[in-house]
Design a protein around this motif. Structure first.
Motif, PDB file in Angstrom:
ATOM      1  N   SER A 189    -131.656  17.015   3.413  1.00 20.44           N
ATOM      2  CA  SER A 189    -131.216  17.743   2.218  1.00 20.44           C
ATOM      3  C   SER A 189    -131.797  17.129   0.952  1.00 20.44           C
ATOM      4  CB  SER A 189    -129.686  17.750   2.140  1.00 20.44           C
ATOM      5  OG  SER A 189    -129.131  18.426   3.254  1.00 20.44           O
ATOM      6  N   LEU A 190    -131.838  15.805   0.889  1.00 22.19           N
ATOM      7  CA  LEU A 190    -132.410  15.132  -0.280  1.00 22.19           C
ATOM      8  C   LEU A 190    -133.906  15.429  -0.410  1.00 22.19           C
ATOM      9  CD1 LEU A 190    -130.576  11.676  -0.069  1.00 22.19           C
ATOM     10  CD2 LEU A 190    -130.273  13.427  -1.838  1.00 22.19           C
ATOM     11  N   VAL A 191    -134.613  15.443   0.719  1.00 20.29           N
ATOM     12  CA  VAL A 191    -136.044  15.742   0.697  1.00 20.29           C
ATOM     13  C   VAL A 191    -136.282  17.188   0.258  1.00 20.29           C
ATOM     14  CG1 VAL A 191    -138.124  15.977   2.119  1.00 20.29           C
ATOM     15  CG2 VAL A 191    -136.626  14.005   2.420  1.00 20.29           C
ATOM     16  N   MET A 192    -135.449  18.114   0.760  1.00 26.89           N
ATOM     17  CA  MET A 192    -135.593  19.517   0.398  1.00 26.89           C
ATOM     18  C   MET A 192    -135.335  19.722  -1.087  1.00 26.89           C
ATOM     19  SD  MET A 192    -136.342  22.419   1.898  1.00 26.89           S
ATOM     20  CE  MET A 192    -136.859  23.756   0.854  1.00 26.89           C
ATOM     21  N   LEU A 193    -134.300  19.055  -1.610  1.00 30.37           N
ATOM     22  CA  LEU A 193    -133.957  19.191  -3.021  1.00 30.37           C
ATOM     23  C   LEU A 193    -135.043  18.596  -3.907  1.00 30.37           C
ATOM     24  CD1 LEU A 193    -131.729  20.104  -5.000  1.00 30.37           C
ATOM     25  CD2 LEU A 193    -130.807  17.779  -4.885  1.00 30.37           C
ATOM     26  N   ARG A 194    -135.603  17.461  -3.469  1.00 31.37           N
ATOM     27  CA  ARG A 194    -136.607  16.768  -4.277  1.00 31.37           C
ATOM     28  C   ARG A 194    -137.963  17.472  -4.260  1.00 31.37           C
ATOM     29  NH1 ARG A 194    -138.300  11.345  -1.720  1.00 31.37           N
ATOM     30  NH2 ARG A 194    -139.570  12.821  -0.504  1.00 31.37           N
ATOM     31  N   ASP A 195    -138.420  17.879  -3.064  1.00 30.47           N
ATOM     32  CA  ASP A 195    -139.782  18.412  -2.921  1.00 30.47           C
ATOM     33  C   ASP A 195    -139.849  19.931  -2.845  1.00 30.47           C
ATOM     34  OD1 ASP A 195    -140.606  15.796  -2.900  1.00 30.47           O
ATOM     35  OD2 ASP A 195    -140.693  15.643  -0.716  1.00 30.47           O
ATOM     36  N   GLY A 196    -138.736  20.555  -2.459  1.00 31.19           N
ATOM     37  CA  GLY A 196    -138.742  22.009  -2.337  1.00 31.19           C
ATOM     38  C   GLY A 196    -139.696  22.530  -1.278  1.00 31.19           C
ATOM     39  N   SER A 197    -140.023  21.687  -0.297  1.00 32.36           N
ATOM     40  CA  SER A 197    -141.004  22.058   0.727  1.00 32.36           C
ATOM     41  C   SER A 197    -140.318  22.213   2.085  1.00 32.36           C
ATOM     42  CB  SER A 197    -142.104  20.997   0.810  1.00 32.36           C
ATOM     43  OG  SER A 197    -142.969  21.252   1.896  1.00 32.36           O
ATOM     44  N   TYR A 198    -140.193  23.460   2.529  1.00 28.31           N
ATOM     45  CA  TYR A 198    -139.581  23.708   3.835  1.00 28.31           C
ATOM     46  C   TYR A 198    -140.427  23.123   4.955  1.00 28.31           C
ATOM     47  CZ  TYR A 198    -137.440  26.260   7.708  1.00 28.31           C
ATOM     48  OH  TYR A 198    -136.823  26.584   8.900  1.00 28.31           O
ATOM     49  N   SER A 199    -141.755  23.238   4.838  1.00 30.25           N
ATOM     50  CA  SER A 199    -142.639  22.713   5.881  1.00 30.25           C
ATOM     51  C   SER A 199    -142.499  21.195   6.015  1.00 30.25           C
ATOM     52  CB  SER A 199    -144.091  23.080   5.586  1.00 30.25           C
ATOM     53  OG  SER A 199    -144.523  22.542   4.353  1.00 30.25           O
ATOM     54  N   LYS A 200    -142.218  20.524   4.906  1.00 31.93           N
ATOM     55  CA  LYS A 200    -142.087  19.064   4.945  1.00 31.93           C
ATOM     56  C   LYS A 200    -140.836  18.638   5.700  1.00 31.93           C
ATOM     57  CE  LYS A 200    -142.606  14.987   2.018  1.00 31.93           C
ATOM     58  NZ  LYS A 200    -142.917  14.521   0.639  1.00 31.93           N
ATOM     59  N   GLY A 208    -129.826  27.390   5.626  1.00 30.11           N
ATOM     60  CA  GLY A 208    -129.530  27.258   4.205  1.00 30.11           C
ATOM     61  C   GLY A 208    -130.776  26.957   3.384  1.00 30.11           C
ATOM     62  N   PHE A 209    -131.655  26.102   3.924  1.00 21.67           N
ATOM     63  CA  PHE A 209    -132.911  25.802   3.236  1.00 21.67           C
ATOM     64  C   PHE A 209    -133.718  27.078   3.015  1.00 21.67           C
ATOM     65  CE2 PHE A 209    -133.115  21.277   5.250  1.00 21.67           C
ATOM     66  CZ  PHE A 209    -132.195  20.824   4.321  1.00 21.67           C
ATOM     67  N   ARG A 210    -133.827  27.880   4.068  1.00 20.78           N
ATOM     68  CA  ARG A 210    -134.634  29.101   3.984  1.00 20.78           C
ATOM     69  C   ARG A 210    -134.036  30.108   3.001  1.00 20.78           C
ATOM     70  NH1 ARG A 210    -134.753  28.210   9.621  1.00 20.78           N
ATOM     71  NH2 ARG A 210    -133.156  29.801   9.955  1.00 20.78           N
ATOM     72  N   ASN A 211    -132.708  30.202   2.998  1.00 21.65           N
ATOM     73  CA  ASN A 211    -132.053  31.158   2.106  1.00 21.65           C
ATOM     74  C   ASN A 211    -132.160  30.741   0.637  1.00 21.65           C
ATOM     75  OD1 ASN A 211    -131.299  32.690   4.304  1.00 21.65           O
ATOM     76  ND2 ASN A 211    -129.230  31.839   4.431  1.00 21.65           N
ATOM     77  N   GLU A 212    -132.024  29.444   0.390  1.00 21.95           N
ATOM     78  CA  GLU A 212    -132.008  28.945  -0.988  1.00 21.95           C
ATOM     79  C   GLU A 212    -133.404  28.708  -1.547  1.00 21.95           C
ATOM     80  OE1 GLU A 212    -130.204  27.846  -4.551  1.00 21.95           O
ATOM     81  OE2 GLU A 212    -129.415  28.860  -2.761  1.00 21.95           O
ATOM     82  N   HIS A 213    -134.356  28.394  -0.651  1.00 21.95           N
ATOM     83  CA  HIS A 213    -135.729  28.103  -1.081  1.00 21.95           C
ATOM     84  C   HIS A 213    -136.714  28.974  -0.296  1.00 21.95           C
ATOM     85  CE1 HIS A 213    -134.304  24.436  -3.148  1.00 21.95           C
ATOM     86  NE2 HIS A 213    -133.529  24.283  -2.100  1.00 21.95           N
TER      87      HIS A 213
END
Length: 348
Positions: free
Chosen positions: A77-88, A120-125
């Protein structure tokens, strides 16, 4: 990153334990084989992103292995929030799963919470990534002319290794429809020049993504009447640049003295950086291109010249009937170019 089991186990250790029948020996050998369940190129990517979890655990004083899914959810979650990269985060989750599999531990990545987290990642980003542009024949010609400038000497033999390996690699991706991972694994012995029935290259890809049975895949690259943009002539010049005794990787790492390392191919990140720098020097926007651009350009050019999808599938080594069409660029500029080619054919 501390030494992983995948790196600490070696084939010599396995040979030493070959005749032991103890449980501990069997487990040690199984970890070695599990570490080999992914390709070296994938393992390099895993190692890079796994550092994120290792650093997260160290900062928070928690163990890397043995904890429940909560620390994984927090890190992702922290990585997603920081980088905004789903692939990462997908890559990070895969890297963590690999390390757990090697140790034969229960995977926190398969917990229902992690599946919901990714939803949630996919829906939000939502990821609206545009496909990369293809390398066109015009761009490829510019690369050749850039290499053969007078400052680089006759046949480009005074050019840098980075320039040579980048242009040769992109040219081979374009003319063979090969993947980046196929091209960088090529050794000198895998590329043969044949003069009969007409000058061409015979290239053997080994262990590619679609080579499920390790049968290998042969590609043929024909010569061009115009030697200034001929992939066969380019290859022969490249061999001359590397030297007659060179027998290693054809897309090698290089030392500070511009000397190729015959046993280590250039990593993906460095190759992509080299390509973008070259494109920028040619007046192209590097953001529009990626490592699939060479293959995409070749597939688009083939389709423009009337190659059918079934022929494209065979030429590109695809097993899926759907994939060839995904590599053909159907942007407005590409369709205009195709239309112009059809007009030329009909007028001949």
């Amino acid at each position: 990153m501390d030494d992983r089991i995948s790196e600490s186990c070696s084939s010599s250790d396995v040979v030493a334990l070959e005749y032991e029948s103890s449980l501990s020996a069997g487990l040690y050998i199984s970890q070695y084989y599990l570490s080999k369940s992914v390709r070296d190129s994938t393992k390099q990517q895993y190692n890079r992103v796994y550092e994120i979890l290792a650093a997260f655990c160290q900062e928070n004083g928690i163990p890397e292995f043995g904890a429940d899914h909560k620390q994984l959810a927090a890190c992702l979650s922290l990585v997603m929030l920081r980088d905004g990269s789903y692939s990462k985060v997908v890559m990070l989750s895969s890297a963590i799963a690999h390390e757990y599999r090697v140790r034969m531990l229960p995977l926190p990545t398969v917990h229902e919470t992690i599946s919901l987290l990714f939803r949630g990642f996919r829906n939000e980003h939502p990821q609206m990534r545009a496909p990369k542009s293809p390398i066109t024949e015009d761009i490829l010609s510019k690369m050749y002319f850039h290499l053969y400038r007078p400052v680089n000497g006759r046949d480009g033999l005074r050019a840098s290794l980075v320039l040579w390996r980048t242009i040769w690699r992109v040219s081979m991706e374009y003319h063979t429809l090969g993947r980046f991972s196929d091209i960088v694994k090529l050794q000198r012995k895998d590329v043969l020049y044949k003069s009969s029935p007409s000058p061409h290259l015979q290239i053997l890809f080994q262990g590619g993504k679609n080579d499920q049975y390790s049968e290998g895949s042969e590609r043929i690259v024909a010569s061009n009447i115009n030697e200034e943009i001929c992939p066969v002539k380019l290859t022969l010049n490249y061999f001359q640049f590397l030297g007659p005794s060179f027998s290693g990787c054809l897309v090698p790492l290089c030392t500070a003295k511009n000397v190729p390392n015959p046993v280590k191919p250039v990593p993906y990140s460095s190759a992509l950086s080299d390509l973008k720098k070259l494109l920028q020097s040619l007046g192209c926007d590097p953001k529009l291109y990626g490592e699939h651009s060479g293959k995409r350009g070749g597939a688009t050019a083939a389709a423009a010249h009337g190659v059918t999808e079934s022929q494209l599938k065979r030429l590109g080594g695809w097993r899926s009937d759907v994939m060839p069409s995904k590599y053909v660029d159907l942007s407005l500029s590409s369709r205009i170019s195709m239309s112009q080619l059809f007009k030329k054919k009909n007028s001949q």
